[in-house]
Design a protein around this motif. Structure first.
Motif, mmCIF file in Angstrom:
data_model
loop_
_atom_site.group_PDB
_atom_site.id
_atom_site.type_symbol
_atom_site.label_atom_id
_atom_site.label_comp_id
_atom_site.label_asym_id
_atom_site.label_seq_id
_atom_site.Cartn_x
_atom_site.Cartn_y
_atom_site.Cartn_z
ATOM 1 N N LYS A 221 0.831 -1.199 0.000
ATOM 2 C CA LYS A 221 0.000 0.000 0.000
ATOM 3 C C LYS A 221 0.871 1.257 0.000
ATOM 4 C CE LYS A 221 -4.052 0.141 0.390
ATOM 5 N NZ LYS A 221 -5.125 0.176 -0.646
ATOM 6 N N GLU A 222 1.995 1.203 0.680
ATOM 7 C CA GLU A 222 2.907 2.341 0.717
ATOM 8 C C GLU A 222 3.442 2.670 -0.675
ATOM 9 O OE1 GLU A 222 7.162 2.800 2.819
ATOM 10 O OE2 GLU A 222 5.481 2.679 4.234
ATOM 11 N N ARG A 223 3.601 1.649 -1.498
ATOM 12 C CA ARG A 223 4.176 1.847 -2.819
ATOM 13 C C ARG A 223 3.154 2.310 -3.852
ATOM 14 N NH1 ARG A 223 9.069 -2.306 -3.887
ATOM 15 N NH2 ARG A 223 9.184 -0.938 -5.708
ATOM 16 N N MET A 224 1.861 2.293 -3.514
ATOM 17 C CA MET A 224 0.855 2.736 -4.475
ATOM 18 C C MET A 224 1.097 4.183 -4.899
ATOM 19 S SD MET A 224 -1.277 0.494 -5.593
ATOM 20 C CE MET A 224 -2.282 1.722 -6.428
ATOM 21 N N VAL A 225 1.537 5.024 -3.968
ATOM 22 C CA VAL A 225 1.752 6.433 -4.282
ATOM 23 C C VAL A 225 2.974 6.626 -5.161
ATOM 24 C CG1 VAL A 225 2.403 8.645 -3.263
ATOM 25 C CG2 VAL A 225 0.544 7.329 -2.271
ATOM 26 N N THR A 226 4.031 5.872 -4.910
ATOM 27 C CA THR A 226 5.285 6.096 -5.622
ATOM 28 C C THR A 226 5.376 5.325 -6.935
ATOM 29 O OG1 THR A 226 6.333 4.319 -4.343
ATOM 30 C CG2 THR A 226 6.530 6.559 -3.489
ATOM 31 N N ASP A 227 4.640 4.218 -7.079
ATOM 32 C CA ASP A 227 4.799 3.356 -8.248
ATOM 33 C C ASP A 227 3.780 3.605 -9.356
ATOM 34 O OD1 ASP A 227 6.755 2.295 -6.679
ATOM 35 O OD2 ASP A 227 6.130 0.216 -6.875
ATOM 36 N N ALA A 228 2.638 4.185 -9.035
ATOM 37 C CA ALA A 228 1.616 4.420 -10.056
ATOM 38 C C ALA A 228 1.992 5.640 -10.898
ATOM 39 C CB ALA A 228 0.259 4.642 -9.389
ATOM 40 N N PRO A 229 1.660 5.638 -12.208
ATOM 41 C CA PRO A 229 1.961 6.804 -13.060
ATOM 42 C C PRO A 229 1.293 8.063 -12.521
ATOM 43 C CG PRO A 229 1.312 4.913 -14.395
ATOM 44 C CD PRO A 229 1.025 4.548 -12.967
ATOM 45 N N ALA A 230 2.081 9.130 -12.319
ATOM 46 C CA ALA A 230 1.562 10.343 -11.687
ATOM 47 C C ALA A 230 1.595 11.567 -12.593
ATOM 48 C CB ALA A 230 2.344 10.640 -10.403
ATOM 49 N N ALA A 231 2.185 11.439 -13.793
ATOM 50 C CA ALA A 231 2.300 12.586 -14.699
ATOM 51 C C ALA A 231 2.910 13.757 -13.931
ATOM 52 C CB ALA A 231 0.939 12.918 -15.292
ATOM 53 N N GLY A 232 2.287 14.952 -14.012
ATOM 54 C CA GLY A 232 2.814 16.108 -13.303
ATOM 55 C C GLY A 232 2.197 16.324 -11.940
ATOM 56 N N LEU A 233 1.416 15.356 -11.466
ATOM 57 C CA LEU A 233 0.823 15.456 -10.141
ATOM 58 C C LEU A 233 1.888 15.233 -9.074
ATOM 59 C CD1 LEU A 233 -2.360 13.350 -10.906
ATOM 60 C CD2 LEU A 233 -2.244 15.847 -10.734
ATOM 61 N N GLU A 234 1.629 15.746 -7.892
ATOM 62 C CA GLU A 234 2.574 15.613 -6.788
ATOM 63 C C GLU A 234 1.897 14.901 -5.625
ATOM 64 O OE1 GLU A 234 4.794 19.128 -5.765
ATOM 65 O OE2 GLU A 234 4.452 20.016 -7.738
ATOM 66 N N PHE A 235 2.516 13.826 -5.178
ATOM 67 C CA PHE A 235 1.970 13.061 -4.064
ATOM 68 C C PHE A 235 3.009 12.961 -2.958
ATOM 69 C CE2 PHE A 235 -0.331 11.539 -7.789
ATOM 70 C CZ PHE A 235 -1.649 11.642 -7.355
#
Length: 360
Positions: A221-235
């Protein structure tokens, strides 16, 4: 804050302990308006939730502060405002929504609501605001995502975001699978995935997660933020541990909702390295939601995404046999996951724009 139009009130939403308590009237009204707004936009009720199932998502959580307001016009609920503030160390982002019934568009309520969002975000030290909105299909001019994948109509919703200083960063595809006809295809694809994934096995459970898998789920679950394509979004990076997994599960269990997790386990190490989530409310004849899906980067190339999705969907027919379809969301540039979905039989039904503003 911008002055409010005549007759308009933004009332801070009280979160009751129970939907049956005397102080739950505003929450019930917020839920009613939420469901109406989503039906107006999408043309269906697949996104509807009963108030008692929605309430656990608003209970206090140390990982996030959730601020909400009920929008009233002449005393009647016509919309809602929300701002979610992650509480990770150094968090910069705020995630917001302004949702209004179409009958009150064009009165300046949306502008005033966004002013409240931005003012509140600044007061909490946030420097990035992000929001997602479905854009109904329409002819005419479109805005292209800067990723080069997908577009949304230059419609009323897009003009609202642009006027508030936001830019379109990404387009997400909402896809649907007809569960009534999918089984033969799923069985064939599962057999192919099993042949390609020697050294891994499928493990499945309905919440709560067995103790032996909680730490593994926290890592994924921790990796969902870092591994999913984010384009120019910031998480902001998230920190998950066993306690956070259990709090996440309570939002389903306390609501009477059902969540099936299908995971791939690396046999030699015992590590969980891929997972998929399927969820449904207390009405087991309603539409199913496919939530997170992840394959850990070091274990990609073994058809694990196909493995966990097909195994989950086949098991789902025994869990919720009367659910007619599944809805899921993916970034338009996430070709590996979209290819899996398309092979399974998912078809596009709607598109969302992901919008961002960096505050001065």
């Amino acid at each position: 804050m911008t002055s409010l139009p005549d007759g308009v009130e933004f009332r801070r939403l009280h979160i009751p302990a129970s939907i049956h308590d005397d102080d739950a009237a505003d929450f019930r009204e917020m839920t009613r308006v939420r469901n109406l707004v989503y039906a107006e936009i999408s043309g269906h009720d697949d996104h509807s939730m009963p108030a008692d199932e929605l309430l656990p998502n608003f209970q206090p959580d140390p990982a996030q502060v959730r601020l909400s307001w009920l929008v009233l016009l002449d005393g009647e609920a016509v919309g809602r405002i929300g701002l979610d503030l992650p509480q990770e160390d150094g968090a910069r982002s705020g995630y917001w929504l302004v949702e209004l019934l179409r009958s009150v568009w064009g009165r300046g309520i949306g502008r005033a609501a966004y002013a409240l969002v931005e003012q509140t975000a600044r007061e909490h030290g946030r420097t990035v605001l992000q929001s997602w909105a479905e854009h109904p299909a329409a002819d005419g001019p479109h805005l292209e995502a800067p990723t080069g994948f997908g577009s949304v109509p230059h419609d009323h919703i897009a003009r609202y975001f642009l006027a508030s200083g936001h830019t379109l960063e990404q387009v997400e595809r909402n896809s649907a699978l007809d569960l009534t006809t999918a089984e033969p295809r799923l069985r064939a694809l599962l057999a192919e995935a099993e042949s390609a994934s020697a050294g891994y096995r499928v493990v499945q459970w309905v919440l709560p997660t067995p103790d032996e898998f909680v730490d593994g789920m926290a890592l994924m679950k921790e990796r969902m933020v870092t591994d999913a394509p984010a384009a120019g979004l910031e998480f902001d990076e998230e920190k998950w541990d066993a306690d956070r997994v259990r709090r996440y599960e309570r939002t389903y269990l306390d609501a009477g909702r059902l969540l099936l997790i299908t995971a791939a386990q690396h046999i030699d190490s015992g590590d969980l390295v891929a997972f998929n989530e399927l969820a449904i409310g207390k009405d087991r004849t309603a539409t199913t939601s496919q939530h997170d899906t992840l394959v850990v980067g070091t274990h990609r190339g073994h058809r694990l995404g196909m493995l966990v999705k097909c195994a989950g969907l086949l098991a789902w027919r025994d869990i919720a046999p009367a659910s007619p379809r599944v809805l899921t969301y993916n970034a338009e540039e996430n070709r590996p996951m979209l290819s899996i979905n398309e092979a399974i039989g998912f078809v596009p039904v709607a598109y969302e724009g992901a919008w961002k503003k960096v505050l001065d």
